[in-house]
Write a protein that holds these residues in place. Structure first.
Motif, short mmCIF file in Angstrom:
data_model
loop_
_atom_site.label_atom_id
_atom_site.label_comp_id
_atom_site.label_asym_id
_atom_site.label_seq_id
_atom_site.Cartn_x
_atom_site.Cartn_y
_atom_site.Cartn_z
N GLN A 1 0.81 -1.21 0.00
CA GLN A 1 0.00 0.00 0.00
C GLN A 1 0.85 1.27 0.00
N PRO A 2 1.87 1.41 0.85
CA PRO A 2 2.69 2.62 0.79
C PRO A 2 3.47 2.74 -0.52
N ALA A 3 3.86 1.62 -1.11
CA ALA A 3 4.57 1.68 -2.40
C ALA A 3 3.65 2.22 -3.49
N VAL A 4 2.43 1.71 -3.52
CA VAL A 4 1.47 2.18 -4.53
C VAL A 4 1.09 3.63 -4.27
N ALA A 5 0.94 4.01 -3.01
CA ALA A 5 0.62 5.40 -2.68
C ALA A 5 1.75 6.34 -3.11
N THR A 6 2.99 5.90 -2.94
CA THR A 6 4.13 6.72 -3.38
C THR A 6 4.11 6.91 -4.89
N ILE A 7 3.86 5.85 -5.61
CA ILE A 7 3.79 5.94 -7.08
C ILE A 7 2.64 6.86 -7.49
N ASN A 8 1.48 6.67 -6.86
CA ASN A 8 0.31 7.48 -7.16
C ASN A 8 0.59 8.97 -6.90
N ALA A 9 1.14 9.28 -5.74
CA ALA A 9 1.42 10.67 -5.40
C ALA A 9 2.46 11.27 -6.35
N THR A 10 3.45 10.48 -6.72
CA THR A 10 4.48 10.97 -7.66
C THR A 10 3.86 11.30 -9.01
N LEU A 11 2.97 10.44 -9.49
CA LEU A 11 2.31 10.70 -10.77
C LEU A 11 1.44 11.95 -10.71
N ILE B 1 -0.43 19.55 -6.68
CA ILE B 1 0.98 19.39 -6.29
C ILE B 1 1.12 19.39 -4.77
N ILE B 2 0.54 20.40 -4.13
CA ILE B 2 0.70 20.56 -2.67
C ILE B 2 0.06 19.39 -1.92
N ALA C 1 2.31 16.04 -2.57
CA ALA C 1 3.74 16.03 -2.20
C ALA C 1 4.00 15.27 -0.90
N PRO C 2 3.17 15.43 0.14
CA PRO C 2 3.42 14.64 1.35
C PRO C 2 3.31 13.13 1.10
N GLY C 3 2.53 12.74 0.11
CA GLY C 3 2.38 11.32 -0.21
C GLY C 3 3.67 10.69 -0.68
N ILE C 4 4.46 11.47 -1.40
CA ILE C 4 5.76 10.96 -1.85
C ILE C 4 6.64 10.70 -0.64
N LEU C 5 6.72 11.69 0.25
CA LEU C 5 7.59 11.58 1.42
C LEU C 5 7.12 10.49 2.38
N PHE C 6 5.86 10.57 2.82
CA PHE C 6 5.38 9.62 3.83
C PHE C 6 5.23 8.21 3.27
N GLY C 7 4.81 8.08 2.02
CA GLY C 7 4.71 6.76 1.41
C GLY C 7 6.08 6.10 1.29
N VAL D 1 1.80 14.56 -8.65
CA VAL D 1 2.68 15.74 -8.56
C VAL D 1 3.25 16.06 -9.93
N ALA D 2 3.70 15.04 -10.64
CA ALA D 2 4.23 15.25 -11.99
C ALA D 2 3.17 15.84 -12.91
N TYR D 3 1.96 15.31 -12.83
CA TYR D 3 0.86 15.82 -13.65
C TYR D 3 0.62 17.31 -13.35
N GLY D 4 0.50 17.64 -12.07
CA GLY D 4 0.26 19.03 -11.69
C GLY D 4 1.39 19.95 -12.09
N TRP D 5 2.62 19.45 -12.04
CA TRP D 5 3.80 20.25 -12.37
C TRP D 5 3.95 20.45 -13.87
N LEU D 6 3.62 19.44 -14.64
CA LEU D 6 3.87 19.48 -16.08
C LEU D 6 2.75 20.15 -16.89
N LYS D 7 1.64 20.46 -16.25
CA LYS D 7 0.58 21.17 -16.95
C LYS D 7 1.09 22.55 -17.38
N THR D 8 0.48 23.12 -18.39
CA THR D 8 0.88 24.44 -18.84
C THR D 8 0.82 25.44 -17.70
N TYR D 9 -0.26 25.40 -16.94
CA TYR D 9 -0.39 26.22 -15.75
C TYR D 9 -0.35 25.28 -14.57
N LYS D 10 0.68 25.39 -13.75
CA LYS D 10 0.87 24.45 -12.65
C LYS D 10 -0.40 24.36 -11.79
#
Length: 104
Positions: free
Chosen positions: A58-68, A84-85, A88-94, A70-79
């Motif tokens: 579960q934490p591995a999948v949550a980390t992947i999900n949160a990373t995706l 993202i906000i 982001a904690p999902g990457i760290l805590f997961g 965050v990347a989606y929010g960051w890579l959009k034309t308008y962040k």
């Protein structure tokens, strides 16, 4: 099919200040709820350190999900800062939860 959040000038719709205010408030509640969801990993991390490791799936999948997200929010034309906000904690805590399953 349109990509990203681009809207042609002739297709833009008017909206009310009340709707914008409501969406901003909803995004703040969503950030809080999502952040609390990821912060809730703290008891699992403590359990891992006390010698009772939880399942790493579960934490591995949550980390992947949160990373995706965050990347989606960051890579959009308008962040997309709420996305993202709130994720982001999902990457760290997961990631910390996943690692502490094996290092305890």
């Amino acid at each position: 099919m349109k990509i990203d959040n681009y809207v042609a000038e002739n297709e833009k719709k008017q909206t009310t200040a009340k709707r914008i205010k409501g969406l901003k408030m909803m995004s703040k509640f969503a950030i809080l709820a999502c952040s609390l969801m990821y912060i809730s990993y703290i008891p699992q991390i403590m359990s891992n350190f006390s010698g009772n490791p939880v399942s790493p799936i579960q934490p591995a999948v949550a980390t992947i999900n949160a990373t995706l997200w965050v990347a989606y929010g960051w890579l959009k034309t308008y962040k997309d800062w709420p996305v993202i906000i709130s994720n982001a904690p999902g990457i760290l805590f997961g990631l910390v939860t996943f690692v502490t399953v094996y290092v305890h």
